[in-house]
Design an enzyme around this catalytic site. Structure first.
Site, PDB file in Angstrom:
ATOM      1  N   TYR A 127       0.830  -1.207   0.000  1.00  0.00           N
ATOM      2  CA  TYR A 127       0.000   0.000   0.000  1.00  0.00           C
ATOM      3  C   TYR A 127       0.868   1.261   0.000  1.00  0.00           C
ATOM      4  CZ  TYR A 127      -3.052   3.718   1.544  1.00  0.00           C
ATOM      5  OH  TYR A 127      -3.710   4.917   1.632  1.00  0.00           O
ATOM      6  N   THR A 158       0.316  11.964   4.102  1.00  0.00           N
ATOM      7  CA  THR A 158       0.159  10.567   3.685  1.00  0.00           C
ATOM      8  C   THR A 158      -0.871   9.895   4.595  1.00  0.00           C
ATOM      9  OG1 THR A 158       2.095   9.926   5.010  1.00  0.00           O
ATOM     10  CG2 THR A 158       2.457  10.242   2.653  1.00  0.00           C
ATOM     11  N   SER A 180      -2.980  14.429   6.784  1.00  0.00           N
ATOM     12  CA  SER A 180      -3.923  13.990   5.744  1.00  0.00           C
ATOM     13  C   SER A 180      -5.358  13.883   6.265  1.00  0.00           C
ATOM     14  CB  SER A 180      -3.486  12.616   5.212  1.00  0.00           C
ATOM     15  OG  SER A 180      -4.491  12.075   4.373  1.00  0.00           O
ATOM     16  N   TYR A 230      -9.266  16.752   1.367  1.00  0.00           N
ATOM     17  CA  TYR A 230      -9.947  16.222   0.188  1.00  0.00           C
ATOM     18  C   TYR A 230     -11.323  16.828   0.232  1.00  0.00           C
ATOM     19  CZ  TYR A 230      -6.722  12.564  -1.367  1.00  0.00           C
ATOM     20  OH  TYR A 230      -5.658  11.882  -1.889  1.00  0.00           O
ATOM     21  N   THR A 239      -5.993  18.825  -2.191  1.00  0.00           N
ATOM     22  CA  THR A 239      -5.495  17.956  -3.268  1.00  0.00           C
ATOM     23  C   THR A 239      -6.509  17.898  -4.404  1.00  0.00           C
ATOM     24  OG1 THR A 239      -4.133  16.670  -1.773  1.00  0.00           O
ATOM     25  CG2 THR A 239      -4.788  15.584  -3.800  1.00  0.00           C
ATOM     26  N   LYS A 246      -2.679  21.253  -4.277  1.00  0.00           N
ATOM     27  CA  LYS A 246      -1.684  20.183  -4.454  1.00  0.00           C
ATOM     28  C   LYS A 246      -2.073  19.334  -5.657  1.00  0.00           C
ATOM     29  CE  LYS A 246       0.374  16.294  -1.894  1.00  0.00           C
ATOM     30  NZ  LYS A 246      -0.143  15.049  -2.462  1.00  0.00           N
ATOM     31  N   HIS A 262       1.334  13.090  -6.662  1.00  0.00           N
ATOM     32  CA  HIS A 262       0.708  12.208  -5.673  1.00  0.00           C
ATOM     33  C   HIS A 262       1.563  10.955  -5.456  1.00  0.00           C
ATOM     34  CE1 HIS A 262      -3.519  11.944  -3.880  1.00  0.00           C
ATOM     35  NE2 HIS A 262      -2.859  10.959  -3.292  1.00  0.00           N
ATOM     36  N   ARG A 265       0.887   7.864  -7.694  1.00  0.00           N
ATOM     37  CA  ARG A 265      -0.217   6.964  -7.324  1.00  0.00           C
ATOM     38  C   ARG A 265      -1.518   7.291  -8.040  1.00  0.00           C
ATOM     39  NH1 ARG A 265       1.025   4.456  -2.413  1.00  0.00           N
ATOM     40  NH2 ARG A 265      -1.013   4.547  -1.445  1.00  0.00           N
ATOM     41  N   GLY A 318       7.803  14.618  -4.454  1.00  0.00           N
ATOM     42  CA  GLY A 318       7.862  13.458  -5.351  1.00  0.00           C
ATOM     43  C   GLY A 318       9.293  13.048  -5.655  1.00  0.00           C
ATOM     44  N   GLY A 319       9.703  11.904  -5.115  1.00  0.00           N
ATOM     45  CA  GLY A 319      10.996  11.328  -5.482  1.00  0.00           C
ATOM     46  C   GLY A 319      12.195  11.950  -4.799  1.00  0.00           C
ATOM     47  N   ARG A 378      14.936  12.054  -2.343  1.00  0.00           N
ATOM     48  CA  ARG A 378      15.587  11.056  -1.487  1.00  0.00           C
ATOM     49  C   ARG A 378      16.974  11.496  -1.023  1.00  0.00           C
ATOM     50  NH1 ARG A 378      11.053   9.975  -1.976  1.00  0.00           N
ATOM     51  NH2 ARG A 378      10.068   8.035  -2.662  1.00  0.00           N
ATOM     52  N   GLY A 417       7.099  12.286   1.196  1.00  0.00           N
ATOM     53  CA  GLY A 417       5.994  11.398   1.583  1.00  0.00           C
ATOM     54  C   GLY A 417       6.498  10.077   2.143  1.00  0.00           C
ATOM     55  N   ARG A 418       6.913   9.171   1.245  1.00  0.00           N
ATOM     56  CA  ARG A 418       7.299   7.823   1.692  1.00  0.00           C
ATOM     57  C   ARG A 418       8.467   7.822   2.681  1.00  0.00           C
ATOM     58  NH1 ARG A 418       5.897   7.412  -3.582  1.00  0.00           N
ATOM     59  NH2 ARG A 418       4.173   5.995  -4.113  1.00  0.00           N
TER      60      ARG A 418
END
Ligand code: FNR
Length: 358
Positions: free
Chosen positions: A26, A80, A108, A132, A158, A227, A251, A254, A283-284, A286, A305-306
């Site tokens: 997920y 998230t 979120s 949302y 978003t 967003k 996002h 996703r 986004g991305g 790292r 995010g992640r």
């Protein structure tokens, strides 16, 4: 993991082995062929840095402000969903870590902790609330009022998800002790996913248009950030409708697959906005050099995010704090090696596409 993680990839490896498979899936998934998801990271690798030398970088100041509030460094926490899958303290741990680090956290709508308990766990921390815009207007209004009352400083709305991207087509079956605690009406839908319509499962009202901004303006005095804006056309419309900020985002790869990487879209948005509102990107991201590239291309701050979810799964609050610290220190080093003592020294010509050197 035998030793402490030293980079964001280490946290990801830990999460991959530690989290139950369904939670890992997920969190980590992108939609369809994962093209946008992979590109969001790869696009940074195609950018080259042009450092300046012999500048005094003995002291490096990373501090800045977002919508008038000070942050210690330009790396913030993206919204998230369902963070308690990663750690029992979920969003509360994230809020505490974000405050300790001197960052800003976006909570979120699909959080597993309440708007109130997150606010009260870090009363002095800078927090924005993610909206949302759901079909139920009273639900929307109620969340806005709760966020205002608890001191959240802005609404991040978003707009890239009028339908769910393919990654979440399989509804996440929440463990019984968790729920989308801030949106009771949605829990009823998710408890019966097999009988719910697509519109009910998405939750977001697909009828939303630009009129929504006017509605928001009448409902709240909080600043509004959109967003998920990915074109100059929409960025201009956002400015015309008086938004306070744009968060360039796909996002996390996703939603719609094969959209370009956020870092590739950023220059187009910056040009269209022409300083009329703040622009951020996620986004991305790292590495500290990714943060540097985003700021050189015009972002005021970046969001992650992640990496925060990987930090949570590693050590809860402490893990998120470590993630933020590692990225912050990598960014400090990038600034020093680029010859930048403060954020105003970071400039557009310091980043070019790799094709310039091939
Ligand atoms: C997200 N994202 C997201 N975005 C949003 O606007 N509302 C949400 O509730 C969520 N939920 C969510 C859950 C999970 C598991 C992920 C991975 C992402 C997207 C998020 O805010 C952000 O745009 C991306 O995660 C940024 O990309 P990275 O940092 O994950 O590469």
């Amino acid at each position: 993991m035998s030793s402490d993680p030293v980079c964001i990839d280490d946290f990801e490896q830990h999460a991959k082995t530690f989290l139950p498979k369904t939670y890992w899936k997920y969190y980590s998934s992108g939609s369809y062929a994962h093209i946008s998801f992979e590109e969001s990271k790869n696009a940074f690798k195609r950018l080259r840095l042009r450092p300046r030398v012999l500048r005094d970088v003995s002291s490096i100041d990373m501090s800045t402000s977002i919508l008038g509030d000070k942050i210690d460094f330009p790396i913030c926490v993206a919204p998230t969903a369902v963070q308690k899958l990663a750690h029992p303290n979920g969003e509360i741990a994230t809020a505490k870590a974000s405050y300790r680090a001197g960052s800003c956290m976006v909570l979120s709508t699909w959080a597993t902790s309440t708007i109130e308990e997150v606010a009260q766990s870090s009363p002095k921390g800078l927090k924005w609330f993610h909206m949302y815009m759901l079909t139920n207007e009273n639900d929307n209004l109620s969340r806005i009022h709760r966020a205002e009352k608890e001191g959240y400083k802005a609404l991040v709305v978003t707009v890239d998800a009028p339908y769910r991207g393919s990654t979440t087509k399989d509804p996440l079956y929440m463990p019984p002790h968790l729920s989308y605690i801030n949106v009771e009406s949605y829990n009823c839908v998710l408890n019966n996913p097999d009988t719910a319509t697509e519109e009910e499962l998405t939750g977001v009202n697909p009828k939303n248009t630009w009129d929504m901004i006017q509605w928001l303006r009448s409902a709240t005095k909080l600043p509004v950030i959109l967003k998920g804006v990915l074109t100059a056309e929409d960025a201009r419309l956002a400015v015309q409708h008086g938004v306070d900020g744009i968060l360039v985002s796909i996002h996390g790869g996703r939603q719609l697959d094969t959209v370009p990487a956020p870092i590739e879209v950023l220059p187009e948005i910056i040009a269209a906005v022409n300083n009329k509102c703040e622009v951020y990107v996620d986004g991305g991201i790292r590495y500290g050099t990714d943060v540097f590239k985003a700021l050189a291309l015009g972002a005021r701050a970046v969001f992650i995010g992640r990496p925060v979810l990987w930090g949570l799964s590693y050590q809860g609050e402490e893990g998120v704090y470590k993630v933020l610290q590692i990225l912050k220190e990598e960014f400090r080093l990038a600034m020093g090696l680029m010859g930048c003592a403060s954020l105003k020294d970071i400039s557009r010509e310091m980043v070019v596409h790799q094709s310039r050197y091939s």
